[in-house]
Design a protein around this motif. Structure first.
Motif, PDB file in Angstrom:
ATOM      1  N   GLY A 278       0.668  -1.310   0.103  1.00 15.55           N
ATOM      2  CA  GLY A 278      -0.010  -0.076   0.100  1.00 15.55           C
ATOM      3  C   GLY A 278       0.936   1.137  -0.082  1.00 15.55           C
ATOM      4  N   LYS A 279       1.960   1.116   0.868  1.00 15.18           N
ATOM      5  CA  LYS A 279       2.919   2.446   0.857  1.00 15.18           C
ATOM      6  C   LYS A 279       3.513   2.770  -0.367  1.00 15.18           C
ATOM      7  CE  LYS A 279       6.749   4.132   3.458  1.00 15.18           C
ATOM      8  NZ  LYS A 279       7.575   3.858   4.557  1.00 15.18           N
ATOM      9  N   ALA A 280       3.794   1.406  -1.007  1.00 17.73           N
ATOM     10  CA  ALA A 280       4.531   1.537  -2.407  1.00 17.73           C
ATOM     11  C   ALA A 280       3.439   2.266  -3.541  1.00 17.73           C
ATOM     12  CB  ALA A 280       5.073   0.206  -3.040  1.00 17.73           C
ATOM     13  N   ILE A 281       2.438   1.738  -3.431  1.00  9.80           N
ATOM     14  CA  ILE A 281       1.460   2.106  -4.367  1.00  9.80           C
ATOM     15  C   ILE A 281       1.204   3.865  -4.075  1.00  9.80           C
ATOM     16  CG2 ILE A 281      -0.974   2.138  -4.999  1.00  9.80           C
ATOM     17  CD1 ILE A 281      -0.825  -1.026  -4.409  1.00  9.80           C
ATOM     18  N   ASP A 282       1.108   4.107  -2.852  1.00  5.03           N
ATOM     19  CA  ASP A 282       0.971   5.657  -2.557  1.00  5.03           C
ATOM     20  C   ASP A 282       2.150   6.392  -3.039  1.00  5.03           C
ATOM     21  OD1 ASP A 282      -1.317   5.092  -1.339  1.00  5.03           O
ATOM     22  OD2 ASP A 282      -0.269   5.054   0.683  1.00  5.03           O
ATOM     23  N   GLN A 288       3.665  10.177  -9.461  1.00  4.63           N
ATOM     24  CA  GLN A 288       2.897  10.334 -10.827  1.00  4.63           C
ATOM     25  C   GLN A 288       2.249  11.822 -10.598  1.00  4.63           C
ATOM     26  OE1 GLN A 288       2.599   8.154 -13.293  1.00  4.63           O
ATOM     27  NE2 GLN A 288       1.887   9.530 -14.496  1.00  4.63           N
ATOM     28  N   LYS A 289       1.625  12.608  -9.577  1.00  6.45           N
ATOM     29  CA  LYS A 289       1.354  13.661  -9.544  1.00  6.45           C
ATOM     30  C   LYS A 289       2.465  14.644  -9.977  1.00  6.45           C
ATOM     31  CE  LYS A 289      -2.260  12.714  -6.194  1.00  6.45           C
ATOM     32  NZ  LYS A 289      -2.828  13.257  -4.693  1.00  6.45           N
ATOM     33  N   VAL A 290       3.665  14.496  -9.189  1.00  6.74           N
ATOM     34  CA  VAL A 290       4.940  15.482  -9.442  1.00  6.74           C
ATOM     35  C   VAL A 290       5.232  15.327 -11.166  1.00  6.74           C
ATOM     36  CG1 VAL A 290       7.158  15.709  -9.004  1.00  6.74           C
ATOM     37  CG2 VAL A 290       5.542  14.944  -7.107  1.00  6.74           C
ATOM     38  N   HIS A 291       5.088  14.263 -11.709  1.00  2.00           N
ATOM     39  CA  HIS A 291       5.436  13.906 -12.965  1.00  2.00           C
ATOM     40  C   HIS A 291       4.274  14.635 -13.828  1.00  2.00           C
ATOM     41  CE1 HIS A 291       5.434  12.157 -17.053  1.00  2.00           C
ATOM     42  NE2 HIS A 291       6.503  11.938 -16.987  1.00  2.00           N
ATOM     43  N   ASP A 292       3.222  14.492 -13.609  1.00  5.56           N
ATOM     44  CA  ASP A 292       2.002  15.336 -14.278  1.00  5.56           C
ATOM     45  C   ASP A 292       2.201  16.788 -14.122  1.00  5.56           C
ATOM     46  OD1 ASP A 292       1.010  12.975 -15.064  1.00  5.56           O
ATOM     47  OD2 ASP A 292      -0.445  13.070 -13.289  1.00  5.56           O
ATOM     48  N   THR A 293       2.583  17.373 -12.957  1.00  4.44           N
ATOM     49  CA  THR A 293       2.903  18.959 -12.843  1.00  4.44           C
ATOM     50  C   THR A 293       4.085  19.242 -13.569  1.00  4.44           C
ATOM     51  OG1 THR A 293       2.031  18.680 -10.600  1.00  4.44           O
ATOM     52  CG2 THR A 293       3.427  20.770 -10.967  1.00  4.44           C
ATOM     53  N   LEU A 294       4.949  18.511 -13.712  1.00  7.90           N
ATOM     54  CA  LEU A 294       6.323  19.009 -14.540  1.00  7.90           C
ATOM     55  C   LEU A 294       5.916  18.773 -16.037  1.00  7.90           C
ATOM     56  CD1 LEU A 294       9.060  17.043 -12.331  1.00  7.90           C
ATOM     57  CD2 LEU A 294       8.483  19.512 -12.694  1.00  7.90           C
ATOM     58  N   GLU A 337       8.238   1.772  -9.903  1.00 10.65           N
ATOM     59  CA  GLU A 337       7.469   0.502 -10.478  1.00 10.65           C
ATOM     60  C   GLU A 337       8.149  -0.673 -10.734  1.00 10.65           C
ATOM     61  OE1 GLU A 337       6.701   2.046 -14.401  1.00 10.65           O
ATOM     62  OE2 GLU A 337       5.031   3.689 -13.794  1.00 10.65           O
ATOM     63  N   LYS A 338       9.420  -0.659 -10.899  1.00 14.05           N
ATOM     64  CA  LYS A 338      10.164  -2.003 -10.788  1.00 14.05           C
ATOM     65  C   LYS A 338      10.268  -2.230  -9.470  1.00 14.05           C
ATOM     66  CE  LYS A 338      13.476  -0.554 -14.180  1.00 14.05           C
ATOM     67  NZ  LYS A 338      15.220  -0.308 -14.736  1.00 14.05           N
ATOM     68  N   ARG A 339      10.132  -1.650  -8.308  1.00 19.53           N
ATOM     69  CA  ARG A 339      10.155  -2.020  -7.129  1.00 19.53           C
ATOM     70  C   ARG A 339       8.835  -2.686  -6.747  1.00 19.53           C
ATOM     71  NH1 ARG A 339      10.764   1.676  -1.717  1.00 19.53           N
ATOM     72  NH2 ARG A 339      10.475  -0.026  -0.153  1.00 19.53           N
ATOM     73  N   VAL A 340       7.660  -2.119  -7.395  1.00 18.76           N
ATOM     74  CA  VAL A 340       6.188  -2.620  -7.195  1.00 18.76           C
ATOM     75  C   VAL A 340       6.226  -3.735  -7.699  1.00 18.76           C
ATOM     76  CG1 VAL A 340       3.813  -2.164  -7.612  1.00 18.76           C
ATOM     77  CG2 VAL A 340       5.029  -0.320  -6.812  1.00 18.76           C
ATOM     78  N   LYS A 341       6.875  -3.730  -9.130  1.00 17.94           N
ATOM     79  CA  LYS A 341       6.658  -5.228  -9.678  1.00 17.94           C
ATOM     80  C   LYS A 341       7.505  -6.287  -9.120  1.00 17.94           C
ATOM     81  CE  LYS A 341       6.086  -3.153 -14.593  1.00 17.94           C
ATOM     82  NZ  LYS A 341       6.796  -2.983 -15.802  1.00 17.94           N
TER      83      LYS A 341
END
Length: 498
Positions: A278-282, A288-294, A337-341
């Motif tokens: 759950g923490k990794a997904i958060d 992803q939000k920072v990437h979208d802002t950038l 993502e690699k870590r989540v996978k």
């Protein structure tokens, strides 16, 4: 033979009943009324002196007396089954146990026994109704009698034909079956033979069933003993086998014996992965939000550059810095993502290992339960076999006792047999001696019979002489009586004349 007729009519007259005499006197025949005029007849009124006395009829006639006796005799005969008895004199010497065959046969011929037997054998003296015949001899031809239930005559005829009885020995009437003399005895013998065969068949079946059951029981006991022997032998071998000792030493260190430990470790790892996913997904969502802002800032900068002015270089630098930052953010996103996978793959591998471990645990638990059940069954079978072995030992001891008893009985029977043979030899010697004595006695008996015949002839001659003398004596006595009566009459005549 002379007869004395004095007072014969008075002694042998047949008295008439008072009622009959009264009827004759009151009749219309004048001659009969005149004949019985002096007879008092039956009184019409009872005597006044004895009012309570009952009226009595006349004397009982000979015919009524005979009729009463005949009625009593017929009543007795109808109530009983007649059996004719003939008294036979066995010998003329009044010797107990002595039988003169010629005398006995002569009496049979004279009193009509042989003739009666011949007449009985010529006819059909024995008879039986059809229901009684079917009820008693149904066993001789049960199928035939069952087929002809309504026609009793046909069933009886078929039954007699089945036993192959000669048709001259029986006759079938309308309601009864008639047999010649001695045939009922033959029928009883055939019936007893049939009953004996049926009972022998039933006995053979019962004994066969019992023997098969005993054989099956002994066979099961034998197989059980083999099984017990094999199990005990294998256990004995296993306790002294080196490989078994090595296996017992290695067994505690094998993984297959530590399933609970490995299961707990895998469950802890799965729980940790589920807690951190759950923490990794958060984190991935924040990146992803920072990437979208950038990306939005880059778009605005690109638009400003397109309409730009003098600060192009600054914007380019700023854009480069933003791109570098975006690349850094992309790298972080890729790492996340690699870590989540990796976490997901690790979770899946852990789940697979967990399923595999659960299946192995279930299999081992099934094997353990089956081994425990087989162990319990083996213990029960062992207890049962111990009981059976004890029972067999007791039976062997009992059979040994029985064999000893039978040996003793055989010895005693052999002694008794030898004693019986000696007694039989003694009896044979005695019989030979008695045969010789019998021959002598028969010779003496023949001589005595000849002497008896001579004595009988002499006796018959004496009896004839005696009867002749008795007849002469009677005539003489009658003559003396006549002379005495004449003498009496002459004395009376002389007395009257005087």
């Amino acid at each position: 033979v002379s007869y004395n007729l004095t007072g014969w009519l008075e002694k042998n007259k047949d008295p008439l009943n008072d009622t009959i005499v009264e009827m004759i006197k009151n009749g219309s025949n004048s001659l009969m009324i005149a004949c019985f005029a002096d007879h008092p007849g039956q009184p019409l009124e009872a005597s006044k002196d004895a009012p309570d006395r009952k009226k009595k009829g006349g004397g009982k006639t000979v015919s009524s007396y005979f009729k009463g006796q005949l009625d009593d005799l017929m009543t007795t005969l109808y109530k009983t089954e007649p059996h004719f008895i003939r008294c036979v004199v066995p010998n003329t010497h009044k010797q107990p146990g002595g039988v003169e065959s010629g005398l006995v046969m002569h009496q049979y011929q004279c009193n009509g026994v042989l003739a009666g037997i011949a007449i009985c054998r010529a006819g059909f003296p024995n008879k039986m109704t059809y229901p009684e015949f079917k009820a008693r001899y149904n066993i001789l031809a049960a199928k035939l009698v069952a087929k002809d239930k309504k026609t009793n005559k046909a069933a009886a005829s078929g039954l007699l034909e089945v036993i192959k009885l000669d048709k001259e020995k029986y006759r079938c009437g309308h309601t009864k079956v008639f047999f010649r003399a001695g045939i009922l005895g033959f029928m009883e013998e055939v019936r007893e033979d049939r009953i004996g065969s049926v009972l022998a068949w039933l006995q053979a079946g019962a004994r066969g069933k019992s023997s098969r059951m005993n054989f099956k029981k002994l066979q099961d006991q034998k197989l059980s003993l083999y099984c017990c022997q094999r199990a005990l032998r294998n256990r004995k071998i296993a306790t002294t086998w080196r490989w078994m000792e090595i296996w017992m030493a290695i067994k505690p260190n094998l993984k297959c014996t530590q399933f609970s430990k490995y299961k707990a470790d895998f469950e802890n790892k799965i729980a940790l992965a589920e807690a951190n996913i759950g923490k990794a997904i958060d984190d991935r969502a924040n990146v992803q939000k920072v990437h979208d802002t950038l990306v939005a800032s880059k778009t605005e900068v690109q638009m400003a550059l397109d309409g730009g002015g003098s600060a192009v270089q600054d914007i380019i630098d700023k854009t480069k810095r933003v791109e570098n930052m975006a690349e850094d953010v992309d790298k972080q996103v890729n790492d996340v993502e690699k870590r989540v996978k990796g976490e997901i793959q690790q979770k899946q591998s852990l789940e697979q290992q967990m399923n595999k471990v659960n299946s192995q645990v279930a299999q081992i638990q099934g094997e353990v339960s089956s081994l425990e059940s087989s162990l319990v069954t083996a213990e029960q079978e062992r207890a049962v076999k111990d009981d059976q072995i004890q029972t067999l030992r007791e039976e062997i001891a009992h059979q040994s006792d029985m064999i000893a008893k039978l040996v003793k009985e055989k010895k005693s029977v052999g002694d008794g047999k030898q004693k019986s043979e000696e007694e039989i030899q003694a009896m044979e010697d005695k019989c030979n001696h008695l045969s010789k004595v019998k021959g002598k006695l028969e010779q003496a008996l023949d001589e005595a019979e000849d002497a008896l015949e001579r004595e009988k002839k002499v006796k018959n001659d004496v009896e004839k002489t005696k009867r002749k003398i008795e007849g002469d004596l009677k005539l003489t006595q009658e003559a003396v009586g006549d002379l005495e009566r004449a003498k009496t009459e002459l004395n009376q005549t002389v007395a009257r004349k005087e």
